[in-house]
Design a protein around this motif. Structure first.
Motif, short mmCIF file in Angstrom:
data_model
loop_
_atom_site.label_atom_id
_atom_site.label_comp_id
_atom_site.label_asym_id
_atom_site.label_seq_id
_atom_site.Cartn_x
_atom_site.Cartn_y
_atom_site.Cartn_z
N ILE A 105 0.81 -1.25 -0.09
CA ILE A 105 0.05 0.10 -0.13
C ILE A 105 0.90 1.28 0.11
O ILE A 105 1.63 1.40 0.83
N LYS A 106 0.71 1.99 -0.99
CA LYS A 106 1.68 3.19 -1.20
C LYS A 106 0.50 4.29 -1.14
O LYS A 106 -0.18 4.55 -1.87
N PRO A 107 0.89 5.42 -0.39
CA PRO A 107 0.30 6.62 -0.23
C PRO A 107 0.49 7.21 -1.70
O PRO A 107 1.96 7.66 -2.03
N ILE A 108 -0.51 7.89 -2.12
CA ILE A 108 -0.35 8.94 -3.52
C ILE A 108 -0.39 10.44 -2.67
O ILE A 108 -0.97 10.53 -1.81
N ASN A 109 0.24 11.23 -3.46
CA ASN A 109 0.16 12.68 -3.07
C ASN A 109 -1.44 13.27 -2.66
O ASN A 109 -2.24 12.68 -3.21
N LYS A 110 -1.41 13.64 -1.47
CA LYS A 110 -2.48 14.06 -0.84
C LYS A 110 -3.26 14.92 -1.93
O LYS A 110 -2.88 15.78 -2.59
N ARG A 111 -4.81 14.87 -1.97
CA ARG A 111 -5.48 15.43 -2.82
C ARG A 111 -6.51 16.35 -1.82
O ARG A 111 -6.34 16.32 -0.77
N ALA A 112 -7.21 17.38 -2.84
CA ALA A 112 -7.94 18.38 -2.06
C ALA A 112 -9.25 17.45 -1.25
O ALA A 112 -9.74 17.90 -0.50
#
Length: 179
Positions: free
Chosen positions: A42-49
């Motif tokens: 599980i990899k976090p992706i850039n935080k979105r709005a």
């Protein structure tokens, strides 16, 4: 493809909703949670709005894990004729009980309807009786007023007649005196 979808579904079941929420709220614990799964990354992706995003990557399955995922159904026990008979009797008892409950409910509704109808009839009867009594009193009052009016009219008529007789007598007396 089917095995990876099944494995993905099973792993998603393993991840509790609470741990997912905690991983969104507390990023330091997310690192620990993400390292716990052997056949999934599980990899976090850039935080979105709109919130946090993750990428779930399934690792290829190993021959050892295939055996672990193969779940056999529990052995079916033999059902005896007595067990079937007991279940049928229990189902029949439940059906009778439910039918009796429905009949009781219907009887209560009919009783309530009958009570409401009787009460309405009684109120209608009371209303009719009261209206009749009121009409009777009004008719008696009208009759009394009519009789009183006629008596007063007769009295006035008699007074006029007396007055007319007196006037006639006085006229005759005057005529006799003048004649």
């Amino acid at each position: 493809m089917a095995k990876t979808a099944i494995a993905y579904k099973e792993k998603m079941k393993e991840i509790s909703v609470l741990s997912l929420i905690c991983s969104c709220l507390y990023p330091e614990t997310r690192k620990n949670i993400m390292g716990d799964f052997e056949d999934m990354d599980i990899k976090p992706i850039n935080k979105r709005a709109s919130g946090q995003a993750f990428e779930v990557i399934l690792k290829p399955s190993s021959p050892v894990s295939d055996v672990a995922h193969c779940i056999t159904s529990p052995p079916k026990r033999d059902i005896s004729l007595e067990d079937i008979q007991k279940k049928l009797e229990a189902a029949e008892d439940r059906r009778r009980s439910q039918e009796a409950q429905v009949l009781r409910t219907l009887a209560e509704k009919r009783e309530h309807e009958r009570d409401v109808l009787l009460k309405a009839m009684e109120e209608n009867s009371n209303f009719s009786r009261m209206a009749e009594e009121k009409l009777q009193l009004k008719m008696e009052q009208i009759e009394e007023n009519r009789l009183a009016y006629l008596a007063a009219l007769m009295d006035r008529l008699q007074e006029r007649e007396k007055h007319a007789q007196e006037v006639r007598r006085n006229k005759e007396l005057r005529e006799e005196v003048t004649a």
